[in-house]
Design an enzyme around this catalytic site. Structure first.
Site, PDB file in Angstrom:
ATOM      1  N   HIS A   1       0.808  -1.227   0.000  1.00 51.25           N
ATOM      2  CA  HIS A   1       0.000   0.000   0.000  1.00 51.25           C
ATOM      3  C   HIS A   1       0.842   1.279   0.000  1.00 51.25           C
ATOM      4  O   HIS A   1       0.316   2.367  -0.130  1.00 51.25           O
ATOM      5  CB  HIS A   1      -0.942   0.043   1.212  1.00 51.25           C
ATOM      6  CG  HIS A   1      -0.231   0.344   2.504  1.00 51.25           C
ATOM      7  ND1 HIS A   1       0.463  -0.597   3.203  1.00 51.25           N
ATOM      8  CD2 HIS A   1      -0.089   1.503   3.190  1.00 51.25           C
ATOM      9  CE1 HIS A   1       0.998  -0.040   4.275  1.00 51.25           C
ATOM     10  NE2 HIS A   1       0.684   1.232   4.301  1.00 51.25           N
TER      11      HIS A   1
HETATM   12  C1  UD1 Z   1      -2.182   5.724   5.238  1.00 49.17           C
HETATM   13  C2  UD1 Z   1      -0.925   6.335   5.839  1.00 49.17           C
HETATM   14  C3  UD1 Z   1       0.169   5.279   5.875  1.00 49.17           C
HETATM   15  C4  UD1 Z   1      -0.291   4.015   6.574  1.00 49.17           C
HETATM   16  C5  UD1 Z   1      -1.591   3.537   5.955  1.00 49.17           C
HETATM   17  C6  UD1 Z   1      -2.132   2.384   6.750  1.00 49.17           C
HETATM   18  C7  UD1 Z   1      -0.485   8.717   5.441  1.00 49.17           C
HETATM   19  C8  UD1 Z   1       0.278   9.696   4.622  1.00 49.17           C
HETATM   20  N1  UD1 Z   1      -0.429   7.443   5.022  1.00 49.17           N
HETATM   21  O1  UD1 Z   1      -1.882   5.374   3.904  1.00 49.17           O
HETATM   22  O2  UD1 Z   1       1.277   5.790   6.572  1.00 49.17           O
HETATM   23  O3  UD1 Z   1       0.691   3.039   6.417  1.00 49.17           O
HETATM   24  O4  UD1 Z   1      -2.566   4.592   5.988  1.00 49.17           O
HETATM   25  O5  UD1 Z   1      -2.974   1.591   5.995  1.00 49.17           O
HETATM   26  O6  UD1 Z   1      -1.095   9.087   6.409  1.00 49.17           O
HETATM   27  N2  UD1 Z   1      -8.915   4.897   0.453  1.00 49.17           N
HETATM   28  C9  UD1 Z   1     -10.081   4.192   0.324  1.00 49.17           C
HETATM   29  N3  UD1 Z   1     -10.779   3.908   1.463  1.00 49.17           N
HETATM   30  C10 UD1 Z   1     -10.377   4.294   2.703  1.00 49.17           C
HETATM   31  C11 UD1 Z   1      -9.201   5.019   2.809  1.00 49.17           C
HETATM   32  C12 UD1 Z   1      -8.461   5.305   1.685  1.00 49.17           C
HETATM   33  O7  UD1 Z   1     -10.487   3.832  -0.761  1.00 49.17           O
HETATM   34  O8  UD1 Z   1     -11.080   3.983   3.683  1.00 49.17           O
HETATM   35  C13 UD1 Z   1      -8.139   5.206  -0.769  1.00 49.17           C
HETATM   36  C14 UD1 Z   1      -8.415   6.612  -1.305  1.00 49.17           C
HETATM   37  O9  UD1 Z   1      -8.384   6.547  -2.699  1.00 49.17           O
HETATM   38  C15 UD1 Z   1      -7.208   7.380  -0.816  1.00 49.17           C
HETATM   39  C16 UD1 Z   1      -6.105   6.327  -0.818  1.00 49.17           C
HETATM   40  O10 UD1 Z   1      -6.746   5.115  -0.469  1.00 49.17           O
HETATM   41  O11 UD1 Z   1      -6.888   8.479  -1.606  1.00 49.17           O
HETATM   42  C17 UD1 Z   1      -4.989   6.612   0.167  1.00 49.17           C
HETATM   43  O12 UD1 Z   1      -5.518   6.763   1.469  1.00 49.17           O
HETATM   44  P1  UD1 Z   1      -4.707   7.586   2.597  1.00 49.17           P
HETATM   45  O13 UD1 Z   1      -5.403   7.510   3.879  1.00 49.17           O
HETATM   46  O14 UD1 Z   1      -4.387   8.931   2.076  1.00 49.17           O
HETATM   47  O15 UD1 Z   1      -3.341   6.825   2.651  1.00 49.17           O
HETATM   48  P2  UD1 Z   1      -3.042   5.269   2.868  1.00 49.17           P
HETATM   49  O16 UD1 Z   1      -2.400   4.753   1.630  1.00 49.17           O
HETATM   50  O17 UD1 Z   1      -4.217   4.575   3.387  1.00 49.17           O
HETATM   51  N1  UDP Z   2      -3.925  -5.503   8.734  1.00 49.17           N
HETATM   52  C1  UDP Z   2      -5.213  -6.013   8.798  1.00 49.17           C
HETATM   53  N2  UDP Z   2      -5.794  -6.465   7.637  1.00 49.17           N
HETATM   54  C2  UDP Z   2      -5.177  -6.421   6.424  1.00 49.17           C
HETATM   55  C3  UDP Z   2      -3.857  -5.891   6.372  1.00 49.17           C
HETATM   56  C4  UDP Z   2      -3.267  -5.432   7.538  1.00 49.17           C
HETATM   57  O1  UDP Z   2      -5.799  -6.076   9.880  1.00 49.17           O
HETATM   58  O2  UDP Z   2      -5.774  -6.836   5.421  1.00 49.17           O
HETATM   59  C5  UDP Z   2      -3.303  -4.990   9.968  1.00 49.17           C
HETATM   60  C6  UDP Z   2      -1.972  -5.602  10.305  1.00 49.17           C
HETATM   61  O3  UDP Z   2      -2.120  -6.732  11.117  1.00 49.17           O
HETATM   62  C7  UDP Z   2      -1.256  -4.480  11.041  1.00 49.17           C
HETATM   63  C8  UDP Z   2      -1.837  -3.237  10.423  1.00 49.17           C
HETATM   64  O4  UDP Z   2      -3.037  -3.618   9.766  1.00 49.17           O
HETATM   65  O5  UDP Z   2      -1.580  -4.477  12.415  1.00 49.17           O
HETATM   66  C9  UDP Z   2      -0.853  -2.676   9.437  1.00 49.17           C
HETATM   67  O6  UDP Z   2      -1.438  -1.720   8.676  1.00 49.17           O
HETATM   68  P1  UDP Z   2      -0.825  -1.184   7.312  1.00 49.17           P
HETATM   69  O7  UDP Z   2       0.042  -2.210   6.697  1.00 49.17           O
HETATM   70  O8  UDP Z   2      -1.971  -0.693   6.519  1.00 49.17           O
HETATM   71  O9  UDP Z   2      -0.020   0.103   7.791  1.00 49.17           O
HETATM   72  P2  UDP Z   2       1.472   0.364   8.294  1.00 49.17           P
HETATM   73  O10 UDP Z   2       1.743  -0.535   9.441  1.00 49.17           O
HETATM   74  O11 UDP Z   2       2.372   0.137   7.131  1.00 49.17           O
HETATM   75  O12 UDP Z   2       1.444   1.804   8.664  1.00 49.17           O
END
Ligand code: UD1
Ligand code: UDP
Length: 364
Positions: A202
């Protein structure tokens, strides 16, 4: 004491649940920024983990970094002013973390950061900016490891630093057995223990760069075992935009993100995991699942030094080779504490607030 926790993204719900349990009878206001809003990235965690429903959901949603962070700052400022907590508690390195840190610092409310002192040393990574800025305006810094404490010291931050361990270890220990007993995810997805590879992707650097994403897809497609791939919505969107979904062979089983219990079960049963997640690297280490990290650097370098994790970047050949090789692991160190991190955090908060209540606190 009155604690106001700010969460917004999936890993923060996981980190907040042991802390919210350890807070016991202390007053705890839980604010969800709404950064994650899809059911499988948000509601599912509140349904299955012992974390209270958020008191407030700001419903900020997606946007550019500026839009998202800016809206959070404006909304959170009103909530913090209304609630007047003894401490604002933030977790990890997302935009929700940074927004709450800015509000806490500007309002002169005591600010505490869980997961302080982690660095990738890659300023192109949005999370790195969030971490550095949050650490540098925090009053209490809860570092997960000795190295994180040293990193902070190297940046001149020594006051208020507590080495407490990793709160996600607490979370994992709390659900591991339940996941083994109760999760039916392997039956549901049709896979057997030890006979699949788990994958998650992601990170912006991997999803927003077509070449990197294509190399990751190629590496997973050539993996020596079937791949279970619970994909973040941004990854699905990127794959669709790059017409990559059509390129996935049958051996790559793309599914929606799963809840925490099912994810822990999948990670526990996997022969290997391929990921760019921060949290998943550590959880793999705790569960003895070798990890292939599709990034050039990691904040959790101890897992690499211990031989349980390898950094391969977005290189199809390296992904394939490392998913197939044996990992020569020796005795496992315990660099991230003993699973009692949440209690240490609450004790340190309590002691600090007892010693200097908000109105008397002298701020740097
Ligand atoms: C965010 C965090 C990242 C973290 C991740 C955990 C920032 C900059 N990034 O990344 O550090 O590792 O969460 O998973 O804060 N979207 C959906 N549904 C949702 C949320 C997001 O479809 O419920 C899509 C949208 O198109 C959005 C994109 O995902 O633009 C990115 O979402 P965003 O929350 O900005 O960043 P993550 O990639 O989720
Ligand atoms: N996780 C989850 N379901 C998924 C993928 C990840 O519950 O399908 C959990 C995972 O166990 C961990 C957390 O989400 O606790 C990690 O989130 P993510 O990888 O999105 O973010 P990061 O840790 O890189 O910020």
């Amino acid at each position: 004491m009155k604690v106001l926790s700010v969460v917004g993204a999936r890993p923060q719900f996981v980190k907040a649940f042991p802390v919210s349990e350890a807070l016991g009878t202390h007053e705890h206001v839980l604010v969800h920024t709404g950064q994650h809003y899809d059911r499988e990235l948000s509601d599912v965690f509140f349904e299955e983990l012992p974390i209270p429903e958020p008191d407030v959901n700001l419903g900020v949603g997606s946007g550019t970094h500026a839009e998202q962070t800016g809206s959070m700052v404006a909304e959170l400022d009103t909530v913090v002013a209304r609630e007047s907590p003894d401490v604002v508690l933030v977790y990890g390195d997302t935009n929700s973390t940074l927004a709450a840190a800015l509000v806490g610092a500007k309002r002169d409310v005591r600010l505490a950061h869980v997961e302080a002192g982690l660095r990738s040393d890659n300023r192109a990574m949005p999370e790195e900016i969030n971490r550095v800025l949050t650490d540098h305006c925090s009053d209490l810094l809860f570092a997960p490891s000795e190295r994180a404490v040293e990193t902070l010291a190297g940046e001149g931050v020594t006051e208020g630093v507590h080495e407490v361990g990793d709160v996600t270890y607490d979370a994992l220990l709390a659900v591991r057995d339940r996941a083994r007993d109760r999760s039916r995810v392997l039956d549901r997805l049709g896979h057997d223990d030890g006979e699949y590879i788990l994958a998650t992707v992601h990170r912006a650097a991997n999803t927003e760069d077509e070449q990197r994403l294509a190399a990751i897809v190629e590496g997973l497609a050539d993996a020596p075992l079937p791949v279970v791939f619970p994909a973040h919505p941004r990854t699905i969107a990127a794959l669709k935009a790059a017409d990559g979904i059509g390129d996935l062979p049958e051996s790559v089983h793309l599914v929606d993100p799963v809840g925490y219990l099912d994810f822990v079960r999948l990670l526990d049963g996997a022969e290997r995991v391929a990921t760019d997640s921060g949290g998943v690297q550590k959880e793999a280490f705790y569960l003895d699942t070798p990890c292939v990290t599709m990034r050039e650097e990691t904040e959790w370098i101890e897992t690499v030094e211990a031989g349980w994790n390898v950094l391969v970047g977005a290189d199809a050949g390296a992904i394939r080779r490392n998913l197939g090789r044996r990992f020569a692991v020796t005795e496992k160190p315990q660099p991230y504490g003993d699973g009692n991190t949440a209690e240490r955090i609450v004790r340190a908060l309590d002691r600090t607030i007892e010693a200097a209540p908000v109105e008397d606190a002298v701020r740097g």
